[in-house]
Design a protein around this motif. Sequence first.
Motif: not given
Length: 327
Positions: A281-310
């Motif tokens: 596990d990584f980023l534990v507690g650093r950015y809150g709730r994590l929602r989505s992940v997308l691979a940009v390439d084999d070494r880069t991903i995008l991750v979204t937070t979900s702290n406004r979801d109620g």
Amino acid sequence: MRTLATGIDVPWGLARLPDGRVLVSARDSYRIDRLDVAAGRLTRVGTVPGVVSNVSQQGEAGLLGIAVSPTFTRDRLVYAYFSTASDNRIAAIPWDPSAPAGRQLGTPRVLVRGIPHNVHHNGGRLAFGPDGYLYATTGEAQRPALAQDKGSLGGKILRMTTSGRPAPGSPFGTLVWSYGHRNVQGIAWDAAGRLWASEFGDHSADELNLIRPGRNYGWPQTEGRTSRAGITGPVVQWGPPQDSPSGIAIAGGSVWMAALRGQRLWRIPLDGARTTAAPQDFLVGRYGRLRSVLAVDDRTILVTTSNRDGRQAPGAGDDRILLVRVT
């Protein structure tokens, strides 16, 4: 790791355009924005009409997954999974890039309607597979028996053509590709074309499953690993406090899984249809709730937070899109 964008209203779906930019769906504002990854700049594309959210009930409905047509350069179609007041739907939406910013989306053409809907367990992930067909994940809408009913669209992974019809090779001759799911939140394919899915458990086991057509994944009869005949158990499982999984992506030979309640990013190394080592596990507690992940390439991903979801009080800058380098 760096922050690309902030102040987004529950970014839920991510889909890559042919030019490398990324579409982002916002659950509660019903907006689709375009992210220039290199510049870290968001541009509004438009708003999807007819969407109904239930954030006031701490609900999970709204504008959920999005996908980009495999022939986007010709047909300019974006696909969306969204909630109405009575059901969940999948629609194809034309995009006119020559129209003014914020008004580039046309009228949705509904392909599938009548997907079971409730405050919770609406599924919502949408993606094109390497076979060119559209896959969608659905929840059982808090009615567990629907997951075992092969005549229902609830608690399933669906596979369809771009017109919303059952794709060739369907195990039941319908949209249903697999069943016995509680609430699948993430899907991704590995280099060999195998389909992986993350799924919310109830109180004992969240799951990472390897999906085979026609298989029964057990809910509500089983949760987590099982020896019960006719049930396919998970490859990996966690306790909900550490996970509550949402989106997944595959990069660098591993599944990368966002955790909501667990507030972390999981790395699950793969060796074919198995795991090669214990999850990290990584980023534990650093950015809150994590929602989505997308691979940009084999070494880069995008991750979204979900702290406004109620589910908790958002922090400054929430919600955000993170760029993470992986190994």
